[in-house]
Write a protein that holds these residues in place. Structure first.
Motif, PDB file in Angstrom:
ATOM      1  N   GLY A  61      -1.069  -4.557  -1.280  1.00  0.00           N
ATOM      2  CA  GLY A  61      -1.962  -3.913  -0.324  1.00  0.00           C
ATOM      3  C   GLY A  61      -1.376  -4.068   1.068  1.00  0.00           C
ATOM      4  N   ILE A  62      -1.283  -2.961   1.781  1.00  0.00           N
ATOM      5  CA  ILE A  62      -0.643  -3.004   3.094  1.00  0.00           C
ATOM      6  C   ILE A  62      -1.683  -2.708   4.165  1.00  0.00           C
ATOM      7  CG2 ILE A  62       1.200  -1.994   4.488  1.00  0.00           C
ATOM      8  CD1 ILE A  62       2.698  -1.595   1.853  1.00  0.00           C
ATOM      9  N   PHE A  63      -1.879  -3.676   5.042  1.00  0.00           N
ATOM     10  CA  PHE A  63      -2.856  -3.536   6.127  1.00  0.00           C
ATOM     11  C   PHE A  63      -2.110  -3.061   7.363  1.00  0.00           C
ATOM     12  CE2 PHE A  63      -5.462  -5.907   9.498  1.00  0.00           C
ATOM     13  CZ  PHE A  63      -6.357  -4.844   9.645  1.00  0.00           C
ATOM     14  N   GLU A 103       2.763  -1.288  -7.413  1.00  0.00           N
ATOM     15  CA  GLU A 103       1.802  -0.258  -7.007  1.00  0.00           C
ATOM     16  C   GLU A 103       1.427  -0.562  -5.558  1.00  0.00           C
ATOM     17  OE1 GLU A 103      -2.678   0.996  -8.291  1.00  0.00           O
ATOM     18  OE2 GLU A 103      -1.521  -0.193  -9.717  1.00  0.00           O
ATOM     19  N   THR A 104       1.302   0.461  -4.720  1.00  0.00           N
ATOM     20  CA  THR A 104       0.952   0.195  -3.323  1.00  0.00           C
ATOM     21  C   THR A 104      -0.341   0.912  -2.926  1.00  0.00           C
ATOM     22  OG1 THR A 104       2.364   2.010  -2.571  1.00  0.00           O
ATOM     23  CG2 THR A 104       3.347  -0.165  -2.575  1.00  0.00           C
ATOM     24  N   LYS A 105      -1.095   0.251  -2.066  1.00  0.00           N
ATOM     25  CA  LYS A 105      -2.315   0.809  -1.475  1.00  0.00           C
ATOM     26  C   LYS A 105      -2.295   0.402  -0.009  1.00  0.00           C
ATOM     27  CE  LYS A 105      -4.929   0.116  -5.676  1.00  0.00           C
ATOM     28  NZ  LYS A 105      -6.215  -0.068  -6.259  1.00  0.00           N
ATOM     29  N   ARG A 111      -7.984   4.484  10.452  1.00  0.00           N
ATOM     30  CA  ARG A 111      -7.765   5.929  10.391  1.00  0.00           C
ATOM     31  C   ARG A 111      -6.828   6.271   9.238  1.00  0.00           C
ATOM     32  NH1 ARG A 111      -5.266   8.427  15.366  1.00  0.00           N
ATOM     33  NH2 ARG A 111      -5.448   6.324  16.165  1.00  0.00           N
ATOM     34  N   ALA A 112      -7.244   7.231   8.366  1.00  0.00           N
ATOM     35  CA  ALA A 112      -6.387   7.633   7.245  1.00  0.00           C
ATOM     36  C   ALA A 112      -5.098   8.244   7.776  1.00  0.00           C
ATOM     37  CB  ALA A 112      -7.131   8.642   6.367  1.00  0.00           C
ATOM     38  N   PRO A 156      -2.732   5.507  -1.925  1.00  0.00           N
ATOM     39  CA  PRO A 156      -4.186   5.516  -1.751  1.00  0.00           C
ATOM     40  C   PRO A 156      -4.655   4.552  -0.658  1.00  0.00           C
ATOM     41  CG  PRO A 156      -3.587   4.556  -3.881  1.00  0.00           C
ATOM     42  CD  PRO A 156      -2.313   4.989  -3.228  1.00  0.00           C
ATOM     43  N   ARG A 157      -5.731   4.970   0.040  1.00  0.00           N
ATOM     44  CA  ARG A 157      -6.314   4.132   1.097  1.00  0.00           C
ATOM     45  C   ARG A 157      -7.623   3.551   0.582  1.00  0.00           C
ATOM     46  NH1 ARG A 157     -10.211   5.716   4.745  1.00  0.00           N
ATOM     47  NH2 ARG A 157     -10.416   4.451   6.642  1.00  0.00           N
ATOM     48  N   THR A 158      -7.816   2.253   0.784  1.00  0.00           N
ATOM     49  CA  THR A 158      -9.082   1.624   0.392  1.00  0.00           C
ATOM     50  C   THR A 158     -10.092   1.794   1.528  1.00  0.00           C
ATOM     51  OG1 THR A 158      -8.396  -0.513   1.266  1.00  0.00           O
ATOM     52  CG2 THR A 158      -7.913  -0.085  -1.064  1.00  0.00           C
TER      53      THR A 158
END
Ligand code: 8YV
Length: 315
Positions: free
Chosen positions: A151-153, A172-174, A179-180, A187-189
């Motif tokens: 997960g990338i913040f 897998e990356t999210k 802001r999208a 995918p964005r959480t």
């Protein structure tokens, strides 16, 4: 006549230092002993038209107030959280930074830290050096990366460069940021907390702002969980460091790999004592090539200003 430039820090690039001396009347603050720097600034302040500073040293309102002829602040970093913009904007003084040129090296270090934590590299190194291998002490296997979720913040240039590298490793990356980001497949959480819940590795790439201060709190660490790993190459202020040490010590969080800290160069003893932590001293952009490119861009911004051209990378 060359414009007077106050240089806060030395660049490791000899070419950058030569260009500074060629084009500016340089006042090299970094070469003055700490105790004498205040008096030195007083002695040159009336002439200074430009400042070259770093992300960590920043530029304060108090310093701006001492430089009546200041026209531009060139920052040798992408992060500009230590700059007092209000004081400069009030006087119409522009600030430039160095985006883009450090992206790849910073992303590389993020991946290196993530892999070092996953494969327990520092502990393995110690195991060889301290004779544990020779003594055939038991050695637990670590975890592989393929199929795990990163997960990338903060999904700007650096976050996206990290995601590309981790995808190549079969992860897998999210991502999450308020802001999208248009046009990306990742995918964005809905929140940072949701990202932590869904991730095995949480990688921090967001800027330091009042909104991101201690964004990684006890709840986020617990959501990441006992098998989770926190990686921080952004700024220490994003993480509640006392809570982090406690979560790691008591197993609420699995591991951490950190290049940045809340109060650099101080790293809490509690963190330094832990085996499930990988630590580096804010070196993500510290390569010969990238520090040259950053320094060059910082110089080019100064030259553009004094040639009456558009700034290359204004903040
Ligand atoms: C530097 C950084 O280490 O660019 C940034 O924002 O954090 C790093 O590249 C730092 O700016 C040095 O002061």
């Amino acid at each position: 006549m060359k414009p007077d430039l106050l240089v806060f820090a030395q660049s490791p690039s000899p070419s950058v230092m030569q260009q500074l001396d060629a084009h500016f009347q340089c006042h090299h603050l970094w070469s003055i002993p700490k105790a004498e720097q205040d008096a030195y600034i007083d002695s040159v302040a009336a002439k200074v038209r430009a400042v070259l500073t770093t992300g960590m040293m920043g530029f304060s309102a108090a310093m701006a107030g001492r430089l009546p002829k200041l026209e531009i602040v060139s920052l040798n970093s992408v992060g500009h959280d230590q700059v007092d913009f209000a004081a400069l904007r009030a006087r119409g003084i522009p600030v430039t930074n160095t985006p883009g040129v450090l992206t790849d090296d910073v992303a590389d270090l993020a991946v290196l830290l993530l892999m070092s934590a996953a494969r327990r590299l520092p502990a393995m190194d110690r195991y060889v050096r301290d004779g544990s291998w020779g003594a055939r002490k038991p050695l637990a296997p670590s975890r592989s990366l393929r199929g795990k979720v990163a997960g990338i913040f903060g999904y700007g240039r650096i976050g996206q460069a990290i995601a590309a590298r981790l995808a190549a490793l079969g992860m897998e990356t999210k991502y999450f940021q308020p802001r999208a980001v248009p046009g990306v497949d990742t995918p964005r959480t809905e929140s940072l907390l949701a990202l932590a819940h869904e991730s095995d590795y949480l990688v921090l790439c967001a800027p330091a702002t009042p909104a991101t201060r201690h964004a990684v709190d006890a709840a986020v660490m617990t959501a990441l969980g006992p098998q989770g790993t926190l990686v921080n190459i952004a700024r220490g202020s994003l993480v509640d460091e006392a809570e982090l040490a406690d979560a790691l010590l008591h197993g609420r969080l699995g591991a951490a790999a950190l290049d940045v800290f809340e109060n650099e160069p101080e790293v809490p003893a509690a963190l330094r004592a832990l085996d499930n932590v990988v630590l580096t001293p804010h070196i993500a952009s510290l390569t010969v090539e990238t520090r040259h490119a950053m320094g060059q861009l910082a110089v080019d911004n100064l030259l553009a200003h004094f040639s009456g051209l558009s700034l290359l990378t204004p903040c």
